[in-house]
Design a protein around this motif. Structure first.
Motif, PDB file in Angstrom:
ATOM      1  N   CYS A  27      21.403  51.311  -7.874  1.00 35.16           N
ATOM      2  CA  CYS A  27      21.468  51.332  -6.322  1.00 35.16           C
ATOM      3  C   CYS A  27      21.711  52.767  -5.722  1.00 35.16           C
ATOM      4  O   CYS A  27      22.375  53.497  -6.269  1.00 35.16           O
ATOM      5  N   LEU A  75      17.738  46.382  -5.465  1.00 32.91           N
ATOM      6  CA  LEU A  75      17.555  47.347  -6.925  1.00 32.91           C
ATOM      7  C   LEU A  75      18.481  47.041  -8.067  1.00 32.91           C
ATOM      8  O   LEU A  75      17.905  47.087  -9.150  1.00 32.91           O
ATOM      9  N   CYS A  76      19.616  46.809  -7.635  1.00 36.17           N
ATOM     10  CA  CYS A  76      20.580  46.569  -8.755  1.00 36.17           C
ATOM     11  C   CYS A  76      20.232  45.458  -9.335  1.00 36.17           C
ATOM     12  O   CYS A  76      20.298  45.464 -10.717  1.00 36.17           O
ATOM     13  N   VAL A 135      18.772  50.692   2.315  1.00 36.22           N
ATOM     14  CA  VAL A 135      19.685  51.489   1.338  1.00 36.22           C
ATOM     15  C   VAL A 135      19.402  52.784   1.129  1.00 36.22           C
ATOM     16  O   VAL A 135      20.292  53.443   1.061  1.00 36.22           O
TER      17      VAL A 135
HETATM   18  S1  SF4 Z   1      22.138  45.027  -3.136  1.00 40.64           S
HETATM   19 FE1  SF4 Z   1      21.287  46.663  -2.806  1.00 40.64          FE
HETATM   20  S2  SF4 Z   1      22.869  48.031  -1.814  1.00 40.64           S
HETATM   21 FE2  SF4 Z   1      23.781  46.190  -2.773  1.00 40.64          FE
HETATM   22  S3  SF4 Z   1      24.220  47.016  -4.617  1.00 40.64           S
HETATM   23 FE3  SF4 Z   1      22.190  46.014  -4.809  1.00 40.64          FE
HETATM   24  S4  SF4 Z   1      20.666  47.878  -4.625  1.00 40.64           S
HETATM   25 FE4  SF4 Z   1      22.961  48.522  -3.803  1.00 40.64          FE
END
Ligand code: SF4
Ligand SMILES: Cc1cc2nc3c(=O)[nH]c(=O)nc-3n(C[C@H](O)[C@H](O)[C@H](O)COP(=O)(O)OP(=O)(O)OC[C@H]3O[C@@H](n4cnc5c(N)ncnc54)[C@H](O)[C@@H]3O)c2cc1C
Length: 469
Positions: A58, A100-101, A450
């Motif tokens: 993230c 991305l997480c 993000v």
């Molecule tokens: S959804 Fe997007 S902003 Fe939320 S934790 Fe995952 S990568 Fe980060």
């Protein structure tokens, strides 16, 4: 990690979209929500990995294991505090982040069933608003000033961070309202604009001053315009050099104003538009703005061709459907990405370049790849179709960009309206005084919300360091 076996027994469950027959007639958000019990059950699937790749993946460094655990235990307030320790606006990312997480989640790398972090994030912040956990935070002032240019996600996060550090922050925005592409690009069916308004009311109460219709020039001499938007703050112009003298710090968050064009014969025909001409106007119409008939970009009863296979193109498809188009075709010059959860040629931690089918694609669309556009065709000045050529890509024996090979004969795709959705040019900036900083897409080229938020936080910390010397 309240339930250490949940990931073994509980599968990923997404809230999913409203049924097509229901959502296609309005611009309401397409995504649904799970009930609180199901949401907490989903949060329990997080394994609280010893080395949590999601933290790293993230761009904001959000901590899903920590807030998922609090969520599973029903401590929504703690979940909210943990989430907002790293993310100023989870109500935006919770709706439109490509998560991305989740691509980095061990449950994705092993089972292709990652935790539902993005949806969990959205549930936590919406619950926080409902329960009044979200409070106005008035900081004590440090006597210094900062001006942020552009009120997109990068500008809003920079302004929020600097304001909380005690700076008196003014945001100058060329358009009539704040949000940047959140408001004037991303369709309402992905992000309801009341979500932005709710946050803006808080930021104003916290002391950030917004001035609209102000067009900031990058130098005293140039007059860079924002693509396709004649309505922008023409009257109130000010240069960065003037601002750099007036404020202690200036942060430029003006995004990527120039869309990539397709300069082939017939470009001047009536009916060839940039994607944002459609998307920003539709969002403005929904906000109550009126346009003259001749100014309207509308797909009603038209055969639509979208050139560009990415997310902006997909947003044009969903918008065209809601306007009542006759048909939609989307063409892309690159090959069709592999279908499936992963491409073995492009393993994690690379971004999975696999076929993405959005809610807009599900609503109906002919998708074609390896198609090059040769000429816009028309009659009496009006677009009637596009001459295209099927192509193939061959490795370049000298290395570098692959070679484009023509296949078969050119063909004509019938189209009454075309939307160009081929990305944005990376902005170039002149040399600025040393108290001028750049954040978001204006610094890094077109990217994601993000990343713009993360960039805003990072630059705010740099400004603070610079002014605290
Ligand atoms: S959804 Fe997007 S902003 Fe939320 S934790 Fe995952 S990568 Fe980060
Ligand atoms: C159609 C579309 C859909 C997208 N969908 C998604 C998505 O689903 N998820 C996702 O993560 N990302 C998405 N993106 C990308 C995302 O919107 C951008 O990466 C993000 O908005 C960049 O934020 P920013 O603040 O840097 O720039 P912007 O959002 O572009 O904001 C820049 C602001 O600066 C203002 N400005 C520009 N020039 C001047 C000037 N000279 N003076 C004063 N003000 C000025 C503009 O009016 C604007 O308000 C999408 C992009 C598009 C185009």
């Amino acid at each position: 990690m309240g339930n250490p076996k949940a990931f073994l027994t509980i599968g990923r469950k997404e809230a999913g979209y409203r049924p097509i027959h229901d959502r296609i007639h309005d611009f309401g958000e397409v995504e649904q929500t799970l009930n609180s019990n199901d949401r907490r059950t989903q949060a329990s699937r997080c394994m609280d990995c010893g080395v949590p790749f999601c933290h790293w993946a993230c761009p904001l460094g959000n901590k899903p294991p920590e807030w998922n655990d609090a969520l599973y235990k029903g401590d929504w307030e703690l979940a909210y505090k943990l989430l907002t320790a790293t993310n100023d606006f989870p109500e935006f990312t919770g709706r439109i982040c490509p998560a991305l997480c989740e691509k980095a989640c061990i449950l994705n790398l092993t089972e292709h069933e990652p935790t539902t972090n993005r949806e969990d994030e959205c549930a936590i912040i919406e619950h926080a608003f409902q329960e009044d956990f979200v409070k106005v935070r008035i900081p004590s002032r440090n006597g210094k000033t900062a001006v942020v240019i552009g009120a997109g996600p990068a500008g809003l996060s920079t302004a929020t961070q600097l304001n909380q550090k005690g700076y008196k922050v003014t945001v100058l925005e060329a358009r009539e309202n704040a949000g940047g592409l959140l408001r004037y690009g991303i369709p309402n069916f992905k992000l309801n604009k009341e979500i932005i308004n709710r946050r803006l009311r808080l930021l104003e109460e916290e002391g950030i001053e917004f001035k609209y219709g102000v067009h900031v020039l990058e130098s005293d001499k140039s007059d860079t315009n924002i693509q396709n938007d004649p309505t922008l703050g023409k009257d109130k112009k000010v240069s960065i050099q003037e601002l750099a003298k007036k404020y202690d710090a200036v942060v430029l968050c003006t995004g990527t104003p120039t869309a990539r064009d397709l300069k082939i014969p017939g470009r001047e025909l009536n009916g060839v538009h940039f994607a944002l001409e459609l998307l920003s106007q539709q969002n403005r119409v929904l906000a109550g703005m009126e346009f003259k008939k001749g100014e309207l970009v509308n797909a009603k009863d038209k055969n639509v061709l979208v050139i560009g296979g990415g997310d902006t193109g997909s947003d044009c498809i969903g918008t065209a459907h809601r306007q009542g188009c006759k048909s939609v075709t989307q063409i892309e010059i690159m090959p069709k990405p592999p279908v499936g959860p992963e491409d073995p040629k492009n393993p994690w931690p690379n971004w999975p370049r696999t076929l993405k089918t959005t809610s807009s694609h599900e609503e109906g669309c002919t998708r074609r790849w390896n198609i090059n556009s040769l000429e816009f065709l028309g009659k009496d000045g009006k677009l009637t179709g596009v001459k295209v050529q099927e192509i193939d890509w061959k490795p370049n024996p000298e290395g570098g960009r692959p070679l484009m090979i023509e296949k078969g004969k050119p063909e004509i795709i019938k189209a009454d309206i075309v939307f160009l959705a081929m990305g944005f040019l990376r902005p170039e900036h002149p040399e600025f005084p040393e108290n001028v900083f750049i954040a978001g897409d204006a610094a890094n080229g077109a990217s994601l919300v993000v990343r713009a938020l993360a960039s805003g936080r990072k630059i705010a910390a740099e400004v603070d360091k610079y002014l605290s010397k």
